[in-house]
Enzyme design. Structure first.
Site, PDB file in Angstrom:
ATOM      1  N   GLU A 130     -12.999  45.030 -43.392  1.00  0.00           N
ATOM      2  CA  GLU A 130     -14.173  44.939 -41.971  1.00  0.00           C
ATOM      3  C   GLU A 130     -14.201  44.595 -41.170  1.00  0.00           C
ATOM      4  OE1 GLU A 130     -18.504  43.326 -43.674  1.00  0.00           O
ATOM      5  OE2 GLU A 130     -16.514  41.936 -44.272  1.00  0.00           O
ATOM      6  N   ASP A 157      -5.857  50.701 -46.335  1.00  0.00           N
ATOM      7  CA  ASP A 157      -6.856  51.153 -45.929  1.00  0.00           C
ATOM      8  C   ASP A 157      -7.923  51.898 -47.005  1.00  0.00           C
ATOM      9  OD1 ASP A 157      -8.758  52.266 -44.383  1.00  0.00           O
ATOM     10  OD2 ASP A 157      -7.169  53.995 -43.703  1.00  0.00           O
TER      11      ASP A 157
END
Length: 613
Positions: free
Chosen positions: A562, A553
């Site tokens: 993304e 993360d």
């Protein structure tokens, strides 16, 4: 005369007639004569026999202005009281019963995730936002797009969607995203309505379609140029880390002349499919159809000049024949013009588009490869309308290839690897795998519904027969993985579940709305901070884990965190297909897709060649 006494003594009976004297007889006769004379009536009997009846005096109630009979007043008052009491009781009962009937059952996970996934598109809107956009940390942005350039039709390029975590508007993946949303609405409008999201998703489609009409001369019948993307992908829009609302640098509109066959056909598909969604708005639908025809004519005219030296650094198309097949199929459904059907069912088109190449790459649906979707779209025609000759040859080939594609998704075969957690590796272990899994899940669920609607219990993979439930099980397994049923126990959809990415690679989500305007490089501190996103980008599906189910993360690593417009469109389509539970699993709309298609009468095939010994 004698008789016997009870005590055995003699009993003497005297004859009464012998004992009556003459004097008695005379007295009795006089009394009888008086009885025959009329007797005087007493006062009471005279009152009711001789006098007329006196009316009974009525009692009245004084209501100030009027006198009302007491009897009528009491009856009226009683009736009003009883009616009021009865109405109140009925109202209380109805409210009590309605309260329990209107309590909706808890929505399934797919419906909950669907509502959130659609919100991602609200967060990606560019231009002047509507008041009901419902993303508090977003506002108007890039209001000068197209106005800083000299030119004709592209002076106003405000609107559309940002592609991912940056502020660039790539028209190629955006067109694919809008086509997928439109396809899902055409098939599953009932499910969207049940989820309360039909108007929402239609508004999202219209937002994209209205922008597309600005990217070429949509009033013309023939064009030779269109806008490919808006934003400086080699400089500011990638280098700068700033909120779209704060962008003050010049944004370039990149034009495309003779190397955009893929874009023209894909945008034609987007407008044609949207025209079916908005078929009840006749004027707007026809406007979309006209734009789609113009774009497809352009795409088909430049296909032989399509440059392989693509200047695009991002979203390069590996081929354009699949887009021509895809766009032509959508135009046939939108117009009913058999010219498009003739075009997409020609042997030359089928050969060049690649369905018979037997390459696993052609089975992976994505913004770059439309072949699996186009084949399924035309298989729909064969299943429900069966136009026969001369289309049956190619349509049956598309149908067979669709069956092969579906077989390759099943865990019984090894065409594609899977992670230990069960995620299919359609991109062969490369990064950002979730968008491909979501697309495949949608196609699998949709093909299952097609077969159910055609009363086919399943299909063959070689000699083995598989039920349609197997396809839905595959689709569920992939979406369940995305929603948290994975080794990381992480939902890869932001704000779904308790554990989801908190450091999304997204400029708008990472910078607080309250801070002053950041410079390009000054915004890097928000990109690199380890703090959680100050703005939750609800419904964003991130790129996903690696081939070992690992996930980091990290905001700085876009291969993990993304989200993209195209990826979320596939997710939305898969979620609506699976939503609603088993009882609505086959609730596709068979007819809307064919609303513009006239009845097809199979042509007479040519006679066989004469027999010769």
């Amino acid at each position: 005369m004698y008789g016997r006494q009870p005590l055995n003594g003699p009993l003497e009976i005297i004859n009464a007639a012998d004992s009556i004297t003459n004097e008695d007889r005379s007295r009795n006769k006089q009394e009888l004569d008086r009885a025959t004379l009329p007797r005087p009536l007493d006062a009471t009997r005279k009152s009711w026999l001789l006098e007329p009846p006196q009316p009974k005096k009525k009692k009245y109630v004084d209501l100030c202005c009027i006198l009302v009979s007491r009897k009528i007043f009491l009856w009226t008052l009683g009736t009003v009281l009883v009616t009021t009491l009865l109405a109140g009781s009925i109202t209380m009962i109805v409210r009590h019963v309605s309260h329990h009937k209107q309590t909706e059952p808890k929505p399934d996970n797919y419906t909950v995730a669907l509502r959130k996934a659609l919100m991602f598109f609200n967060a990606q809107k560019s231009g002047k936002l509507p008041e009901d956009n419902n993303v508090t940390w977003r506002s108007d942005s890039c209001m000068q797009d197209g106005k800083d350039q000299t030119g004709g039709f592209y002076k106003d390029l405000v609107g559309g969607y940002y592609d991912a975590g940056d502020a660039t508007k790539f028209n190629f993946p955006m067109s694919y995203a809008m086509t997928m949303l439109s396809w899902s609405v055409i098939e599953y409008s009932v499910k969207y309505k049940a989820a309360g999201e039909l108007d929402h998703v239609k508004e999202l489609i219209k937002w994209g379609a209205d922008y597309f009409l600005k990217t070429f001369n949509s009033s013309a019948d023939t064009i030779d140029v269109m806008v490919e993307h808006v934003g400086s992908v080699n400089d500011d829009d990638i280098y700068c880390w700033m909120r779209p609302e704060d962008i003050d640098y010049k944004r370039i509109a990149t034009l495309c002349y003779d190397s955009c066959s893929h874009l023209g056909a894909e945008m034609a598909a987007a407008l044609a499919s949207a025209s079916i969604v908005f078929k009840d708005s006749r004027v707007y639908s026809q406007k979309l159809v006209h734009g789609a025809k113009t774009l497809y004519k352009y795409a088909d005219s430049v296909k032989d000049r399509n440059s392989k030296k693509q200047s695009r650094e991002y979203y390069k198309s590996s081929l354009f024949w699949d887009e021509l097949l895809w766009g032509g199929a959508w135009l046939y459904y939108a117009t009913g013009n058999v010219t498009y059907l003739d075009h997409v069912t020609s042997h030359d088109m089928a050969r060049k588009a690649g369905p018979f190449w037997n390459s696993p790459d052609y089975r992976v649906p994505s913004w770059d490869n439309k072949l699996p979707g186009a084949q399924l779209l035309l298989t729909r025609l064969r299943l429900f309308l069966n136009p026969g000759y001369p289309y049956e040859d190619i349509l049956s080939s598309f149908h067979n290839q669709t069956s092969v594609v579906m077989c390759s998704y099943l865990p019984y075969f090894t065409r594609f690897n899977r992670t230990k957690g069960g995620l299919i590796q359609l991109n062969h272990g490369e990064p950002q795998p979730l968008q491909y899994a979501a697309n495949a899940a949608f196609l699998a669920a949709l093909y299952s519904d097609y077969l159910d609607a055609a009363d086919a219990p399943g299909w063959y993979c070689g000699p083995n027969f598989y039920s349609t439930h197997v396809l839905r099980d595959f689709a569920r397994s992939q979406i369940d993985y995305i929603l948290g049923k994975n080794p990381q126990q992480m939902s890869y959809v932001v704000d779904f579940g308790q554990h989801y990415p908190k450091h999304v690679h997204h400029r708008g989500a990472s910078i607080p709305k309250s801070v002053k305007k950041e410079s390009c490089k000054g915004g890097w501190r928000w990109r690199d901070t380890k703090r959680d996103d100050p703005n939750i980008i609800v419904g964003a599906m991130v790129a996903g884990p690696d081939k070992h189910d690992g996930f980091h993360d990290l905001r700085s690593n876009y291969n993990y965190t993304e989200p993209t417009l195209a990826g979320n469109a596939g997710l939305v389509a898969a979620l609506v297909a699976l939503s609603g539970g088993e009882e609505t699993s086959a609730a596709i709309d068979k007819n809307t897709m064919f609303s513009a298609v006239p009845p097809l009468t199979p042509a007479t095939p040519p006679p066989p060649a004469p027999w010769t010994p």
